[in-house]
Write an enzyme that holds these catalytic residues in place. Sequence first.
Site, PDB file in Angstrom:
ATOM      1  N   HIS A 207       0.817  -1.224   0.000  1.00 26.33           N
ATOM      2  CA  HIS A 207       0.000   0.000   0.000  1.00 26.33           C
ATOM      3  C   HIS A 207       0.854   1.279   0.000  1.00 26.33           C
ATOM      4  O   HIS A 207       1.044   1.938   1.004  1.00 26.33           O
ATOM      5  CB  HIS A 207      -1.057   0.019   1.099  1.00 26.33           C
ATOM      6  N   ASN A 210       1.202   4.571   2.370  1.00 31.74           N
ATOM      7  CA  ASN A 210       0.661   4.329   3.712  1.00 31.74           C
ATOM      8  C   ASN A 210       1.645   3.538   4.555  1.00 31.74           C
ATOM      9  O   ASN A 210       2.206   2.534   4.111  1.00 31.74           O
ATOM     10  CB  ASN A 210      -0.668   3.571   3.631  1.00 31.74           C
ATOM     11  N   GLY A 240      -9.571   6.787  -2.266  1.00 29.17           N
ATOM     12  CA  GLY A 240      -9.633   8.219  -2.006  1.00 29.17           C
ATOM     13  C   GLY A 240      -9.467   8.583  -0.554  1.00 29.17           C
ATOM     14  O   GLY A 240      -9.425   9.773  -0.216  1.00 29.17           O
ATOM     15  N   ASP A 264      -7.378  -3.973   0.274  1.00 27.32           N
ATOM     16  CA  ASP A 264      -7.063  -3.889   1.704  1.00 27.32           C
ATOM     17  C   ASP A 264      -8.356  -3.820   2.516  1.00 27.32           C
ATOM     18  O   ASP A 264      -8.436  -3.175   3.553  1.00 27.32           O
ATOM     19  CB  ASP A 264      -6.171  -2.679   2.003  1.00 27.32           C
TER      20      ASP A 264
END
Length: 363
Positions: A207, A210, A240, A264
């Site tokens: 990811h 993040n 988003g 996720d």
Amino acid sequence: MSKVINNTSYFQDNDIKRNQDILIEGATISIINPSDNKETSQSLTVPGFIDLQIYGSGGRLFSADPTVESLTIMEDDLLKKGTTGFLACMATNSPEVFDECIKAAKEHRSSAKNCLGLHLEGPFLNPKRLGAHVPSFVRKATLDEIKKLIDFGDGVIKMMTIAPEIQDDEVIQYLIDHGVVVSLGHSNATFDEATAAYNKGIQTTTHLFNAMSPIHHREPGIPTAVFNHDKAMASIIADGQHVNFEVLKFAQKLLKERLFLITDAVNACSTGPYQHVEKGNKYVMPDGTLSGSSITMLQAIKNCVTHCGISLNDAIKMGTLYPAQLIGIENLTATIETGQQANLLVLDDELNLKEVIFKGETI
């Protein structure tokens, strides 16, 4: 047994083929021919989606209920949503829970449909970049522990997220040598440390943006290491919430075929260490920490097209071809051509799901 998808369009490489009939014999695409119907195709056929990081679906969070039944429920729910291949993900947890998840995956393997195995996100992470992960379970791996884990997994552990800056090289190399896709994530690695990790064989990144060292003009961080590398891939959450759409847009321009989609996604859960609370179109922990998403792979693709200006063909590849190439499992349908397994989705002109075909059978 045969079936035909009549007068449809599909992407072939970078071109779109319109007014085509796709004949399916058994579980395989057997013939693709121009259709006798010359009216404009009212559907688009694409490969089934492949999600390499999903925690729960159909009301089940796998780590909270690590059973064959949970995996079966997840499989059936995800098939209806167009995901024909996925890795069941589990976050940093106790050794006992990891063992239960692995046991369930091994028991389920002989009857598995679209579950491809497990993605272990932790516990070998950097405590400085945990996000929603539980600190008390995080630790540095030992080679002996990794050997036992891989041996006990007996092939069901397909992917593992680790922070390479706190792991010994021999641990990383052992995972790579035993066919595990290693992903850099939940890491505070510097640009140089991340670059070195990719050069040693770590294939991808968990990811993007993040739970990792960020881009700074004096400290380029992990994202810049990914952008600058010629092979390193990265997953991204296109909801988003985890990443602003403008940031996703420029990441895709830089990475192209090295960027792929994950959901996720989690489910609401009120027990155990991961108590996910739905808040709008995202999930948070009870203290408000952002945790998993609530999107499907189809919604992620729509978001890429609608909010990021990514072409539909490229967005579809981000959810099909690119993750398939990374995970390297045989018989994963990632392109539409004769001889491929018939894991196909039929979409209308607004990208709504009309039909899911899995191994030649309509779901």
